[in-house]
Design a protein around this motif. Structure first.
Motif, short mmCIF file in Angstrom:
data_model
loop_
_atom_site.label_atom_id
_atom_site.label_comp_id
_atom_site.label_asym_id
_atom_site.label_seq_id
_atom_site.Cartn_x
_atom_site.Cartn_y
_atom_site.Cartn_z
N LEU A 1 -26.59 -1.41 40.31
CA LEU A 1 -26.70 -1.49 41.76
C LEU A 1 -26.31 -2.87 42.25
CD1 LEU A 1 -30.01 0.40 42.65
CD2 LEU A 1 -27.71 1.30 42.29
N THR A 2 -25.65 -2.90 43.40
CA THR A 2 -25.35 -4.18 44.03
C THR A 2 -26.60 -4.70 44.72
OG1 THR A 2 -23.95 -5.34 45.63
CG2 THR A 2 -24.50 -3.06 46.14
N ILE A 3 -26.70 -6.01 44.84
CA ILE A 3 -27.88 -6.60 45.48
C ILE A 3 -27.76 -6.58 47.00
CG2 ILE A 3 -28.56 -8.00 43.50
CD1 ILE A 3 -27.21 -10.40 44.90
N TYR B 1 -28.77 2.53 50.06
CA TYR B 1 -29.45 2.58 48.77
C TYR B 1 -28.68 3.52 47.85
CZ TYR B 1 -33.24 -0.16 50.69
OH TYR B 1 -33.95 -1.18 51.24
N GLY B 2 -28.45 3.06 46.64
CA GLY B 2 -27.63 3.79 45.68
C GLY B 2 -26.25 3.18 45.50
N HIS B 3 -25.90 2.19 46.30
CA HIS B 3 -24.60 1.51 46.22
C HIS B 3 -24.47 0.86 44.84
CE1 HIS B 3 -21.71 -1.51 48.43
NE2 HIS B 3 -21.24 -1.19 47.22
N THR B 4 -23.52 1.34 44.08
CA THR B 4 -23.35 0.96 42.68
C THR B 4 -22.01 0.27 42.47
OG1 THR B 4 -24.68 2.88 42.02
CG2 THR B 4 -23.27 1.90 40.33
N LEU B 5 -22.00 -0.70 41.58
CA LEU B 5 -20.76 -1.36 41.17
C LEU B 5 -20.43 -0.88 39.76
CD1 LEU B 5 -21.53 -4.99 42.37
CD2 LEU B 5 -20.30 -3.18 43.60
N HIS C 1 -13.95 -10.49 39.40
CA HIS C 1 -14.17 -9.62 38.24
C HIS C 1 -14.02 -8.20 38.79
CE1 HIS C 1 -16.86 -9.00 34.43
NE2 HIS C 1 -16.14 -7.90 34.65
N THR C 2 -13.07 -7.46 38.28
CA THR C 2 -12.80 -6.11 38.78
C THR C 2 -14.10 -5.32 38.95
OG1 THR C 2 -10.63 -6.04 37.72
CG2 THR C 2 -11.64 -3.92 38.25
N HIS C 3 -14.22 -4.65 40.09
CA HIS C 3 -15.37 -3.78 40.31
C HIS C 3 -15.05 -2.74 41.37
CE1 HIS C 3 -15.86 -7.23 43.02
NE2 HIS C 3 -16.59 -6.48 43.81
N ILE C 4 -15.58 -1.56 41.13
CA ILE C 4 -15.44 -0.44 42.06
C ILE C 4 -16.80 -0.25 42.73
CG2 ILE C 4 -14.98 2.03 42.31
CD1 ILE C 4 -13.33 1.82 39.67
N HIS C 5 -16.79 -0.24 44.06
CA HIS C 5 -17.99 0.07 44.83
C HIS C 5 -18.06 1.60 44.97
CE1 HIS C 5 -18.65 -4.02 46.64
NE2 HIS C 5 -17.37 -4.14 46.32
#
Length: 141
Positions: A28-30, A35-39, A91-95
Motif C-alpha cells: 500500500l502507498t502511504i 484505501y486499497g491504493h497499492t503500488l 523506481h518503476t511502480h504501477i499505481h
C-alpha cells in the motif's frame, strides 16, 4: 542510493505488503487516493518502466492485474485504476487503486499520511491479500 521502495522491500522501512515474490512486490502507498491504493514494484531498482526487461514487465503487469481484480472484488468499486507516473520516486511502480471515476488518476487528490487511518490501511491490506488468495494467488510467494 537506494530508493524509498528498495528500502521498503529490504525491510529497512515499514510497508503493508499485499504480495511478494522474488522479482515483484506490492504494498500500500502511504498517500492513497483511496484505501486499497497499492503500488506494484519490481524488486530490481529500475527508474523507467521502458527500461525493464520485457519478461519482468509482463510479470509486473500480471501481478497488477491480480491486485486490481482483488481490489474490485473487495472494495465494491466498478473498476481498478492503473497509473504509471514515476516522477515522485525513481523506481518503476504501477499505481493500482479502487476507482469509481477519474479523480483517482490525479495523485494530487491523495490523502496525506496524517489523514490516513492506520486501522483502515491495515484492513485494506488484509482485504487485498484475501482477494488474492480467493483468486488462487499466494500473496507471500
Amino acid at each position: 542510493m537506494a530508493s524509498v521502495f528498495s528500502k521498503i522491500i529490504a525491510g529497512e522501512l515499514p510497508g503493508r505488503f499485499v504480495y511478494r515474490d522474488e522479482t515483484v512486490a506490492a504494498f500500500l502507498t502511504i498517500e492513497p487516493v483511496a484505501y486499497g491504493h497499492t503500488l506494484v514494484v519490481p524488486v530490481e531498482e529500475v527508474d523507467r518502466w521502458t527500461d525493464l526487461d520485457p519478461a519482468l514487465w509482463a510479470h509486473l503487469n500480471e501481478v497488477a492485474q491480480h491486485v486490481g481484480a482483488a481490489i474490485v472484488d473487495r472494495f465494491d468499486c466498478p473498476r481498478a485504476g492503473y497509473l504509471i507516473a514515476g516522477f515522485e520516486v525513481p523506481h518503476t511502480h504501477i499505481h493500482v487503486f479502487p476507482a469509481a471515476d477519474m479523480s483517482g488518476y490525479n495523485l494530487a487528490n491523495a490523502l496525506g499520511m496524517a489523514e490516513t487511518d492506520p486501522a483502515q490501511m491495515d484492513a485494506a491490506a488484509a482485504a487485498i491479500r484475501a482477494g488474492l488468495k480467493a483468486r488462487g494467488v499466494d500473496p507471500a510467494e
